[in-house]
Design a protein around this motif. Structure first.
Motif, PDB file in Angstrom:
ATOM      1  N   UNK A 284     -53.383  23.196 -51.137  1.00 59.99           N
ATOM      2  CA  UNK A 284     -52.058  22.787 -50.650  1.00 59.99           C
ATOM      3  C   UNK A 284     -50.989  23.822 -50.966  1.00 59.99           C
ATOM      4  N   UNK A 285     -51.167  24.536 -52.060  1.00 67.00           N
ATOM      5  CA  UNK A 285     -50.177  25.548 -52.436  1.00 67.00           C
ATOM      6  C   UNK A 285     -50.825  26.929 -52.542  1.00 67.00           C
ATOM      7  N   UNK A 286     -51.933  27.106 -51.836  1.00 66.42           N
ATOM      8  CA  UNK A 286     -52.602  28.400 -51.867  1.00 66.42           C
ATOM      9  C   UNK A 286     -51.725  29.533 -51.375  1.00 66.42           C
ATOM     10  N   UNK A 287     -50.757  29.198 -50.509  1.00 63.15           N
ATOM     11  CA  UNK A 287     -49.845  30.228 -49.992  1.00 63.15           C
ATOM     12  C   UNK A 287     -49.030  30.873 -51.103  1.00 63.15           C
ATOM     13  N   UNK A 288     -48.881  30.183 -52.252  1.00 62.00           N
ATOM     14  CA  UNK A 288     -48.089  30.751 -53.343  1.00 62.00           C
ATOM     15  C   UNK A 288     -48.747  32.009 -53.913  1.00 62.00           C
ATOM     16  N   UNK A 289     -50.055  32.114 -53.803  1.00 62.34           N
ATOM     17  CA  UNK A 289     -50.733  33.326 -54.259  1.00 62.34           C
ATOM     18  C   UNK A 289     -50.281  34.522 -53.421  1.00 62.34           C
ATOM     19  N   UNK A 290     -50.168  34.324 -52.117  1.00 58.73           N
ATOM     20  CA  UNK A 290     -49.726  35.414 -51.255  1.00 58.73           C
ATOM     21  C   UNK A 290     -48.245  35.707 -51.464  1.00 58.73           C
ATOM     22  N   UNK A 291     -47.458  34.662 -51.735  1.00 59.70           N
ATOM     23  CA  UNK A 291     -46.034  34.859 -52.058  1.00 59.70           C
ATOM     24  C   UNK A 291     -45.910  35.786 -53.261  1.00 59.70           C
ATOM     25  N   UNK A 292     -46.709  35.537 -54.282  1.00 58.42           N
ATOM     26  CA  UNK A 292     -46.706  36.372 -55.479  1.00 58.42           C
ATOM     27  C   UNK A 292     -47.154  37.785 -55.140  1.00 58.42           C
ATOM     28  N   UNK A 293     -48.160  37.897 -54.276  1.00 57.57           N
ATOM     29  CA  UNK A 293     -48.664  39.205 -53.896  1.00 57.57           C
ATOM     30  C   UNK A 293     -47.646  40.029 -53.122  1.00 57.57           C
ATOM     31  N   UNK A 294     -46.949  39.387 -52.186  1.00 55.84           N
ATOM     32  CA  UNK A 294     -45.896  40.077 -51.430  1.00 55.84           C
ATOM     33  C   UNK A 294     -44.828  40.589 -52.391  1.00 55.84           C
ATOM     34  N   UNK A 295     -44.453  39.739 -53.338  1.00 51.80           N
ATOM     35  CA  UNK A 295     -43.414  40.124 -54.294  1.00 51.80           C
ATOM     36  C   UNK A 295     -43.834  41.338 -55.113  1.00 51.80           C
ATOM     37  N   UNK A 296     -45.067  41.369 -55.563  1.00 52.97           N
ATOM     38  CA  UNK A 296     -45.559  42.501 -56.349  1.00 52.97           C
ATOM     39  C   UNK A 296     -45.616  43.777 -55.495  1.00 52.97           C
ATOM     40  N   UNK A 297     -45.979  43.628 -54.221  1.00 48.00           N
ATOM     41  CA  UNK A 297     -46.096  44.806 -53.355  1.00 48.00           C
ATOM     42  C   UNK A 297     -44.758  45.487 -53.128  1.00 48.00           C
ATOM     43  N   UNK A 298     -43.668  44.739 -53.167  1.00 46.83           N
ATOM     44  CA  UNK A 298     -42.344  45.343 -52.979  1.00 46.83           C
ATOM     45  C   UNK A 298     -42.042  46.343 -54.086  1.00 46.83           C
ATOM     46  N   UNK A 299     -42.522  46.083 -55.268  1.00 48.93           N
ATOM     47  CA  UNK A 299     -42.296  47.010 -56.383  1.00 48.93           C
ATOM     48  C   UNK A 299     -43.051  48.312 -56.126  1.00 48.93           C
ATOM     49  N   UNK A 300     -44.316  48.180 -55.722  1.00 50.44           N
ATOM     50  CA  UNK A 300     -45.121  49.365 -55.452  1.00 50.44           C
ATOM     51  C   UNK A 300     -44.539  50.163 -54.289  1.00 50.44           C
ATOM     52  N   UNK A 301     -44.020  49.465 -53.274  1.00 48.04           N
ATOM     53  CA  UNK A 301     -43.460  50.156 -52.115  1.00 48.04           C
ATOM     54  C   UNK A 301     -42.175  50.889 -52.490  1.00 48.04           C
ATOM     55  N   UNK A 302     -41.386  50.342 -53.415  1.00 51.22           N
ATOM     56  CA  UNK A 302     -40.180  51.030 -53.889  1.00 51.22           C
ATOM     57  C   UNK A 302     -40.555  52.331 -54.596  1.00 51.22           C
ATOM     58  N   UNK A 303     -41.589  52.271 -55.401  1.00 48.78           N
ATOM     59  CA  UNK A 303     -42.093  53.493 -56.044  1.00 48.78           C
ATOM     60  C   UNK A 303     -42.502  54.500 -54.970  1.00 48.78           C
ATOM     61  N   UNK A 304     -43.181  54.024 -53.921  1.00 46.47           N
ATOM     62  CA  UNK A 304     -43.602  54.921 -52.828  1.00 46.47           C
ATOM     63  C   UNK A 304     -42.415  55.640 -52.195  1.00 46.47           C
ATOM     64  N   UNK A 305     -41.305  54.906 -51.996  1.00 47.75           N
ATOM     65  CA  UNK A 305     -40.130  55.519 -51.378  1.00 47.75           C
ATOM     66  C   UNK A 305     -39.557  56.628 -52.262  1.00 47.75           C
ATOM     67  N   UNK A 306     -39.548  56.400 -53.564  1.00 46.59           N
ATOM     68  CA  UNK A 306     -39.070  57.437 -54.483  1.00 46.59           C
ATOM     69  C   UNK A 306     -39.977  58.658 -54.403  1.00 46.59           C
ATOM     70  N   UNK A 307     -41.280  58.427 -54.386  1.00 48.06           N
ATOM     71  CA  UNK A 307     -42.233  59.536 -54.299  1.00 48.06           C
ATOM     72  C   UNK A 307     -42.030  60.316 -53.009  1.00 48.06           C
ATOM     73  N   UNK A 308     -41.810  59.596 -51.914  1.00 48.36           N
ATOM     74  CA  UNK A 308     -41.584  60.259 -50.623  1.00 48.36           C
ATOM     75  C   UNK A 308     -40.349  61.149 -50.672  1.00 48.36           C
ATOM     76  N   UNK A 309     -39.275  60.652 -51.284  1.00 50.11           N
ATOM     77  CA  UNK A 309     -38.050  61.452 -51.375  1.00 50.11           C
ATOM     78  C   UNK A 309     -38.231  62.657 -52.303  1.00 50.11           C
ATOM     79  N   UNK A 310     -39.208  62.578 -53.188  1.00 51.06           N
ATOM     80  CA  UNK A 310     -39.500  63.709 -54.079  1.00 51.06           C
ATOM     81  C   UNK A 310     -40.496  64.675 -53.450  1.00 51.06           C
ATOM     82  N   UNK A 311     -40.784  64.489 -52.177  1.00 47.86           N
ATOM     83  CA  UNK A 311     -41.701  65.386 -51.502  1.00 47.86           C
ATOM     84  C   UNK A 311     -43.155  65.110 -51.785  1.00 47.86           C
ATOM     85  N   UNK A 312     -43.464  63.906 -52.269  1.00 50.31           N
ATOM     86  CA  UNK A 312     -44.849  63.520 -52.515  1.00 50.31           C
ATOM     87  C   UNK A 312     -45.293  63.637 -53.954  1.00 50.31           C
TER      88      UNK A 312
END
Length: 437
Positions: A284-312
């Motif tokens: 019934x609340x299995x979707x909360x696992x994906x909610x947590x996963x989406x939230x964690x991925x935003x942190x990793x994607x922010x790191x990716x943006x910094x890396x991109x601006x640093x030329x990789x």
């Protein structure tokens, strides 16, 4: 009516102080003598706007005292509020009930007359029934001691208003007497016309976790749309604004960015999913696992943006991290996305310099490996990339020209969609944000 508040952390201290200001005699109780000594001397041990002034007022009135004695609490109070923490267990996603159980088992043996014990802590559904059994077993007054549940809905940064004039109150009770006691305990609040929902114990326990799960879902929904926007070249900021015009959806909590953190939403949705699985309704609340996963991925994607601006490659680059607290107007760094991003960049070899208006001491204690600045400009001095991680107003209002004069390179990642891209680009900055072209 005299009130005790068991637990003087964020919830308990706020509740005790505000209830004393509203006219009640209040005794705050905690096993942490350092915390008790600080509060008794007029020092709030955490950052919350408006609360230090109210603590001074409450102490001067003589209506607020603090103690480490549960016997004194039992003799003093007519209504006892349980306000201790329920953190996530270290080896599980379940809520750690150690402090709640300890509060009840420490208080109960001293309860010798008819009294009401009120849980405010966020707990797994079914906890109240178990605690009621403990009270009846351990208290000399037996079944004359009743249990009620009154969940809290505090927003850090707005806790005073949320205590003294909440948007609603929930009373989980089993008898008319318990409801009468709660209404008497909150008479100044209810006199303002605050709506009250009276319900059973289990429903009252569920209200807080259900509310937090809904809010987490809304935050992660728009961040999932940000992932789609990044893949298509669309603009999630404009998408969110367009959705917000629909009154069925609304704009609150529909802000894309780095995601949620703190001591409530992350651990509450995990504990809720864990409890649902224990009850055999995990799907019934299995979707909360994906909610947590989406939230964690935003942190990793922010790191990716910094890396991109640093030329990789970020190794050897200086990154100015603006923000450490999980949200503005707070010094709370529990599960803070900001510090998660800063620590990740540090592990990748970047020289990360952090500044936050309120959370510096807490951040230093947990992440001593990071470098800390005295202000935002100090953090940005000679930076290769600036990354905004907590949307404090002073960061929103900072001049791109002024900060550009001290940075080595004018490159910024806006992790909170807090800045106006056109203004920064006009000042010569390379601007990036999650879900924006």
């Amino acid at each position: 009516m005299r009130l005790t508040v068991i637990g003087t952390g964020y919830l308990g201290a706020t509740h005790a102080i505000c209830m004393a200001v509203m006219g009640y005699e209040v005794l705050g109780v905690d096993v942490d003598t350092t915390k008790i000594e600080k509060l008794a001397s007029g020092e709030v041990p955490f950052f919350e706007p408006g609360l230090p002034e109210l603590l001074t007022k409450a102490l001067e009135s003589g209506r607020l005292r603090f103690s480490t004695s549960f016997q004194e609490a039992a003799e003093f109070g007519d209504v006892h509020f349980i306000c201790v923490g329920t953190p996530q267990q270290k080896d599980s996603e379940a809520a750690d009930m150690t402090y709640v159980d300890a509060a009840v088992t420490s208080l109960a043996p001293h309860l010798t007359r008819r009294t009401l014990v009120v849980g405010k802590s966020t707990v797994p559904v079914g906890t109240a029934d178990r605690l009621a059994g403990l009270l009846h077993e351990l208290a000399p007054a037996g079944t004359d001691v009743e249990l009620a549940w009154n969940p809290e809905f505090l927003r850090e940064g707005f806790a005073v208003d949320d205590t003294m004039k909440p948007d609603r109150m929930v009373f989980g009770v089993t008898t008319a007497w318990a409801e009468e006691q709660l209404r008497a305990a909150f008479e100044p609040v209810l006199a303002q016309g605050v709506p009250v929902k009276v319900t059973d114990l289990k429903t009252a326990e569920l209200v807080k976790v259900a509310a937090n799960s809904f809010l987490a879902t809304k935050i992660s929904y728009i961040n999932a749309m940000a992932e789609i926007c990044e893949a298509t070249g669309a603009d999630v900021h404009d998408l969110a604004e367009a959705l917000a015009y629909d009154e069925r959806i609304g704009g609150k909590f529909l802000r894309p960015g780095l995601g949620f953190g703190g001591g409530c939403l992350p651990k509450d949705i995990r504990a809720f999913a864990h409890r649902a699985e224990e009850l055999g309704v995990g799907q019934a609340v299995g979707f909360l696992r994906e909610i947590d996963g989406i939230n964690r991925r935003r942190r990793a994607r922010t790191v990716d943006l910094v890396v991109e601006l640093c030329g990789g490659v970020v190794e050897g680059k200086k990154v100015a991290a603006l923000g450490a607290a999980f949200k503005p107007n707070s010094d709370d760094i529990r599960d803070a996305p900001a510090l998660d991003v800063a620590a990740s960049l540090h592990r990748m070899g970047a020289h990360v310099v952090v500044y936050d208006p309120a959370a510096m001491d807490n951040a230093r204690r947990v992440h001593p490996e990071l470098t800390y600045a005295v202000n935002a400009l100090d953090a940005a001095r000679d930076a290769d990339v600036v990354v905004l991680l907590t949307e404090w107003n002073e960061f929103r209002d900072i001049s791109p020209e002024v900060i550009g004069a001290v940075a080595r390179q004018t490159k910024i990642v806006d992790g909170r969609h807090a800045l106006v891209p056109a203004e920064w680009r006009a000042a010569g900055w390379e601007y990036r944000a999650l879900g924006r072209p």
